[in-house]
Design an enzyme around this catalytic site. Structure first.
Site, mmCIF file in Angstrom:
data_model
loop_
_atom_site.group_PDB
_atom_site.id
_atom_site.type_symbol
_atom_site.label_atom_id
_atom_site.label_comp_id
_atom_site.label_asym_id
_atom_site.label_seq_id
_atom_site.Cartn_x
_atom_site.Cartn_y
_atom_site.Cartn_z
ATOM 1 N N TYR A 179 0.822 -1.227 0.109
ATOM 2 C CA TYR A 179 0.146 0.009 -0.053
ATOM 3 C C TYR A 179 0.818 1.347 0.029
ATOM 4 O O TYR A 179 2.131 1.156 0.007
ATOM 5 C CB TYR A 179 -1.146 0.159 1.204
ATOM 6 C CG TYR A 179 -1.925 -0.972 1.083
ATOM 7 C CD1 TYR A 179 -2.674 -1.150 -0.056
ATOM 8 C CD2 TYR A 179 -2.119 -2.230 2.182
ATOM 9 C CE1 TYR A 179 -3.644 -2.414 -0.250
ATOM 10 C CE2 TYR A 179 -2.829 -2.994 2.306
ATOM 11 C CZ TYR A 179 -3.854 -3.391 0.786
ATOM 12 O OH TYR A 179 -4.672 -4.413 0.656
ATOM 13 N N CYS A 206 -8.678 -22.116 13.150
ATOM 14 C CA CYS A 206 -8.611 -21.983 11.654
ATOM 15 C C CYS A 206 -8.027 -23.039 10.688
ATOM 16 O O CYS A 206 -6.795 -23.441 10.964
ATOM 17 C CB CYS A 206 -8.272 -20.685 11.151
ATOM 18 S SG CYS A 206 -7.870 -20.213 9.369
ATOM 19 N N CYS A 225 -12.731 -17.165 3.789
ATOM 20 C CA CYS A 225 -13.038 -15.970 4.389
ATOM 21 C C CYS A 225 -12.484 -14.930 3.509
ATOM 22 O O CYS A 225 -13.318 -13.540 3.342
ATOM 23 C CB CYS A 225 -12.512 -15.775 5.599
ATOM 24 S SG CYS A 225 -10.390 -15.729 5.753
ATOM 25 N N GLU A 281 -22.784 -43.434 11.789
ATOM 26 C CA GLU A 281 -21.875 -43.408 10.663
ATOM 27 C C GLU A 281 -21.513 -44.836 10.433
ATOM 28 O O GLU A 281 -21.059 -45.503 11.270
ATOM 29 C CB GLU A 281 -20.524 -42.727 11.431
ATOM 30 C CG GLU A 281 -19.327 -42.714 10.549
ATOM 31 C CD GLU A 281 -19.484 -42.352 9.014
ATOM 32 O OE1 GLU A 281 -19.100 -43.217 8.289
ATOM 33 O OE2 GLU A 281 -19.943 -41.263 8.842
ATOM 34 N N LYS A 337 -3.284 -31.863 5.881
ATOM 35 C CA LYS A 337 -4.024 -32.846 6.487
ATOM 36 C C LYS A 337 -3.741 -32.588 8.074
ATOM 37 O O LYS A 337 -4.870 -32.956 8.914
ATOM 38 C CB LYS A 337 -3.380 -34.120 6.542
ATOM 39 C CG LYS A 337 -3.819 -35.334 7.274
ATOM 40 C CD LYS A 337 -3.093 -36.635 6.897
ATOM 41 C CE LYS A 337 -3.602 -37.928 7.906
ATOM 42 N NZ LYS A 337 -5.262 -38.038 7.220
#
Length: 646
Positions: A174, A343, A349, A411, A429
């Site tokens: 910037y 995260c 996002c 399941e 992973k």
């Protein structure tokens, strides 16, 4: 590792922070169309403050709306009109003993004419940013001086609104960064040329703010310690810059990386190791005595504690980790690390086209905190059966249990996680396993009835007398309808991932473009095969962000994988495959021993018809409903649990 280093008080200038965790500036697009602060944006920041974060730095806030914009709905502090809204944000954050700095910003050449109403972008010099592709107009000396005044005026408005300090955005290519870098600052006036002249712009801003706001008003600066762009800022130059900044009164350095030409270094894909940027902060910490903030894919509390204990940085900025879990700090403080939704760096996002504002693939409430304020408890004792232990099924189970429903989840496999278990790329992973482990812990913590290795039947479910049934049965490898795909030398990605078929020293063509496709190729190369990727468009491939795709293809090239794009597959033969160039129609036959189809998933939903005959409330979510992304599955699981039951 003891987490004590995280919860030791720290200081930036004369401002005391209650712990060492900072939320860095991240664009949310939650502002209003004219740059005003909205109720939703306030609530978004408030939740991160309530979650224990010591300092929140706002998303970039422009000091020049006419030429400095870097995004639509960008926050503004270029007029007094925006002081009241900022004051409301500051007050909301202060309620939780958190501090807030406003990040002052001008995009310079990293804007575009569309954002500026058709006007030409501006910069220190007319040097085009390759990622933008527009030639900027060189700022006049008078305009540069006006911009100094605008930065100072912006800081004064922030102080009037009650902000605890400001951060100058001098990173990521910037405007301030453009003045500092010798490749983007080719000026011949007092703001360009030698090192001191290139520093003059930011120096006048810092001195101006300190004069106007007082020496005790904190001013930090975010810098790209390495731009990873030829001729740009690098560690050696940044050391010199930071020593200079300390001398003129800057109170802290926020050590970032990259610019728009090296976007994958600014916002990292899941293929980057945790904390890979820490070495940049450490290099600066050895040069200055003011606090240094490190940032970049930092997720685990033990990792944070270790780097603080080792003195590699004074503070740790956790960005996307706080989008995924606003309560990260409180959960660590309370010894609830297993409850942290860490995260996974998927970039949803940043690159999601589904919503106009920030969203998270694993935290549905992100950017929607007002919409999902409180989960309404059920007034009746009701039971829900969920078939499928992937992310969608488990998220539905979690939300319904929190609302007071009884849940039984079936399941058919021997472990939870669904398609997430097919990720094999080591770095990715590990991150995906964080999400699986989070869900497994939540299932245990909430005492949800989980029945593994169970192939359900209608009678089995009827015996539980459920109020509703949620089918999250996932998907199976997509059938692309290619002539010859039934031959013995053709298999799908499940065969490779689950090692139902092993190959060695074979020439293999892999068809597809998604994450699974790339991990299949890696696995085949590890087994000693000669692999070619015939990149075909797929729904799952379209979900990969551009930076991640570029990095994946770079890895394939380094691993000697031939990449073939712009072709379609005509037919598969026992020892070859025929492809056709899309533009010319020219066909080519490639000799191969094996073909692996990795073109994503198609719905696997064998139970819906029979279930609808027996039960009034039947819902189908995730891959079973034809939605291929993790974000889709998690969102549907959350929304079904939160909204579709009384």
């Amino acid at each position: 590792m003891d987490n004590q280093p995280i919860f030791k008080e720290g200081k930036i200038g004369d401002t005391t922070l209650k712990n060492r965790i900072i939320m860095p500036g991240m664009g949310t697009n939650l502002g209003g169309p004219n740059g005003e602060i909205t109720d939703q944006l306030i609530r978004y920041y408030q939740e991160r403050a309530k979650g224990g974060t010591a300092l929140l730095i706002t998303e970039f806030t422009t000091i020049d709306y006419d030429f400095g914009k870097g995004a639509i709905n960008q926050l503004r502090i270029d007029k007094d009109d925006f002081i009241p809204g900022l004051e409301r944000l500051v007050s909301a954050v202060h309620k939780y003993d958190a501090k807030i700095f406003v990040q002052l910003h001008h995009a310079g050449r990293e804007s575009n004419s569309a954002l500026l109403g058709g006007q030409q972008i501006v910069a220190p010099s007319p040097v085009t940013c390759e990622a933008i592709g527009e030639v900027p107009r060189e700022l006049t000396t008078a305009e540069v001086k006006e911009l100094v005044d605008k930065f100072v005026a912006g800081a004064v408005r922030c102080q009037l609104a009650g902000a605890d300090g400001v951060e100058l955005h001098g990173a990521h290519g910037y405007l301030i960064n453009q003045f500092l870098s010798p490749t983007t600052n080719l000026r011949t006036d007092q703001y360009g040329g030698n090192f001191e002249n290139r520093m003059r712009f930011v120096e006048e801003i810092v001195i101006g703010i300190k004069k106007a706001c007082g020496a005790s008003f904190p001013v930090t600066i975010r810098l790209s310690i390495d731009e990873f762009d030829t001729g740009g800022m690098d560690i050696a130059l940044s050391k010199k810059v930071c020593r200079y900044l300390e001398r003129i009164g800057v109170d802290g350095i926020h050590a970032s990386a990259g610019n728009y030409n090296s976007m994958d270094k600014m916002v990292e894909s899941p293929l980057y190791e945790q904390g890979w940027r820490v070495y940049l902060a450490e290099a600066i910490k050895n040069e200055v005595s003011i606090p240094v903030i490190t940032v970049g894919s930092i997720r685990e509390s033990k990792f944070v504690s270790a780097l603080l204990a080792d003195g590699k940085a004074d503070f740790v900025a956790i960005g996307r980790g706080l989008i995924a879990d606003p309560e990260w700090v409180n959960k660590v403080y309370q010894g609830r690390e297993q409850e942290i939704r860490m995260c996974i760096s998927c970039l949803h996002c940043v690159y999601s086209q589904t919503h106009p504002h920030v969203t998270c693939s694993i935290n549905v409430r992100a950017g929607r905190e007002l919409e999902y304020d409180n989960l309404e408890k059920t007034s009746e004792k009701r039971h829900v059966v969920i078939v499928g232990g992937g992310p969608g099924g488990m998220e539905a189970a979690r939300i319904l249990t929190l609302r007071g429903y009884g849940v039984t989840l079936f399941e058919k496999g021997d472990k939870l996680g669904g398609q997430l278990n097919l990720v094999t790329e080591p770095t990715y992973k590990k991150k995906m396993q964080w999400y699986i482990d989070y869900f497994i812990n939540e299932m245990k913590r909430l005492n949800i009835d989980i029945r593994l290795k169970t192939e359900v039947t209608v009678n089995m479910i009827k015996s539980l007398e459920p109020y509703a049934v949620i089918l999250a049965t996932g998907g199976q490898p997509r059938d692309p309808g290619i002539k010859g795909q039934e031959l013995d030398n053709v298999c799908n990605y499940h065969d490779v991932k689950l090692e139902r078929k092993l190959f060695n020293d074979k020439k293999i063509a892999v068809l597809g473009s998604g994450m699974v496709c790339h991990s299949v190729i890696r696995k085949l190369r590890e087994q000693g095969n000669d692999v070619s990727l015939i990149e075909l468009p797929t729904k799952s491939g379209n979900k990969i962000s551009p930076p991640t795709r570029a990095r994946l293809l770079e890895r394939l090239r380094k691993n000697n994988v031939e990449i073939i794009t712009g072709y379609k597959v005509v037919e598969i033969f026992p020892n070859s495959i025929v492809i056709e160039e899309k533009e010319t129609g020219k066909q080519m036959e490639l000799d191969v021993d094996q073909v692996v189809i990795a073109m994503g998933v198609m719905p696997y939903n064998p139970l819906e018809e029979s279930m609808r005959k027996q039960f009034d409330n039947v819902f189908v979510i995730g891959d079973a409903a034809g939605h291929v992304s993790l974000a889709d599955a998690t969102t549907e699981g959350f929304e079904i649990g939160a909204c579709h039951f009384p």
